[in-house]
Enzyme design. Structure first.
Site, PDB file in Angstrom:
ATOM      1  N   GLY A 149       8.603  -2.978   5.075  1.00  0.00           N
ATOM      2  CA  GLY A 149       8.243  -1.922   6.220  1.00  0.00           C
ATOM      3  C   GLY A 149       6.789  -1.772   6.253  1.00  0.00           C
ATOM      4  O   GLY A 149       5.956  -1.907   5.247  1.00  0.00           O
ATOM      5  N   CYS A 150       6.439  -1.440   7.172  1.00  0.00           N
ATOM      6  CA  CYS A 150       4.736  -0.864   7.611  1.00  0.00           C
ATOM      7  C   CYS A 150       4.205   0.123   6.732  1.00  0.00           C
ATOM      8  O   CYS A 150       3.191   0.001   5.780  1.00  0.00           O
ATOM      9  CB  CYS A 150       4.736  -0.776   9.035  1.00  0.00           C
ATOM     10  SG  CYS A 150       5.515   0.371   9.714  1.00  0.00           S
TER      11      CYS A 150
END
Length: 346
Positions: A149-150
């Site tokens: 994920g970011c």
């Protein structure tokens, strides 16, 4: 490289197409959308005109997609990617999968099901967590990669040297992260409405964001023990960028020089991690449109804490760029290929 993208109409899919258009060995075979099949992608995203003008297919074409592709990027909501991955690998055991969602990020499927509230239907998958700088050797051998994920990319890269070197109290980790609104996706919602977001900053999903267990799992593996963190995300009125500020208590006797050495040891040879050093201040604008992660750290002698700061572009290093970085590693392509561009500035 024969490439297909399942779920190409979100921001991440569009960013993949933008980046792959500059990749010298990428040939895009299929791009899909269940909501807009047979629509030329450049009619949805006019900035892709002349770079990608393919018509969108649908998952009804999965047999052809899996058979003809060497790698499939999946940009679907959680719960759907694993079904595509399961079916595609059954059709073609040689096709490689890079999932930009959460379905293949967890080794512990029970944790995934607890946080994402759906059963994991591809438990036989031997997926590798695709944070390239930490897992490059495993990514090289992987058939399925779960792209991080970011928020997790920025936070883990900021904290990994401290955890791996045993420099901090693992019970003291606090992460304060801020993201541009593109991280919320392209769907319409009140929270991302211009008049709600502009000139405002807000925290959300406090003590319950789904990136929390992902960060805990990766850092726990580096530490060799389970750990628990506090992670608080914030939405800020910019299109792109994540700034993750991470706090931890240093162990007794740990010097600022030892902190410096930990970062240099882990990332000194990493092209996409730019070390700004002790006292450095990463800025999201300086990574815009690129696969770089800028890192700086500060030692607060008064409190005995270390503050590590990371800046990334959430759509590139936090999603599409890192996925291409992983693809390059999986297929023994020079890692920077298609990603070696300067940031957009100002």
């Amino acid at each position: 490289m024969k490439i297909s993208i399942v779920g190409a109409t979100g921001y991440t899919g569009a960013e993949l197409l933008r980046l792959l258009a500059a990749h010298p060995v990428a040939e895009i075979l299929y791009i899909t959308s269940e909501s807009q099949p047979d629509t030329p992608i450049h009619e949805i995203y006019p900035h892709l005109t002349r770079f990608c003008e393919k018509r969108l297919a649908s998952l009804a074409d999965l047999d052809a997609i899996a058979t003809e592709s060497q790698v499939i990027f999946i940009g679907l909501p959680h719960g759907h990617a694993m079904e595509v991955g399961r079916k595609a690998t059954a059709i073609n055991p040689h096709v490689k999968i890079i999932d930009l969602g959460a379905d293949y990020r967890f080794k512990n499927f029970d944790i995934y099901e607890q946080w994402y509230k759906v059963p994991h239907t591809h438990r036989q998958a031997q997926a590798v967590y695709g944070l390239t700088e930490l897992n490059r050797s495993q990514v090289k051998q992987a058939a399925i990669v779960g792209n991080p994920g970011c928020y997790t990319t920025a936070s883990i890269l900021a904290l990994a040297p401290l955890v791996k070197a045993g420099l901090i109290d693992l019970r003291s980790i606090i992460i304060d992260a801020k993201s541009g609104v593109s991280g919320a996706g392209r769907g319409l919602s009140l929270g991302s409405h211009f008049t709600e977001l502009f000139e405002s900053v807000k925290a959300y999903n406090v003590a319950g964001h789904r990136h929390t267990p992902e960060i805990e799992a990766v850092l726990g593996e580096l530490a060799g023990q389970e750990l628990v963190i506090n992670f608080t995300p914030h939405l800020i009125p910019v299109a792109r960028g994540i700034l993750s500020t991470c706090y931890a208590q240093l162990r007794d006797g740990v010097s600022p020089e030892a902190v410096d050495a930990a970062y240099s040891s882990l990332y000194g040879d990493e092209y996409f991690v730019r070390l700004l050093g002790r006292g450095g201040y990463p800025v999201t604008k300086n990574t815009r449109g690129t696969n770089f992660c800028d890192l700086g750290w500060h030692v607060d002698k008064r409190t005995g804490r270390v503050i590590a700061i990371a800046a990334i572009d959430n759509l590139v290093k936090g999603a599409a760029g890192q996925a291409i970085q992983n693809m390059n590693v999986m297929f023994a392509i020079e890692e920077r290929t298609g990603l070696d561009n300067a940031p957009l500035y100002p």
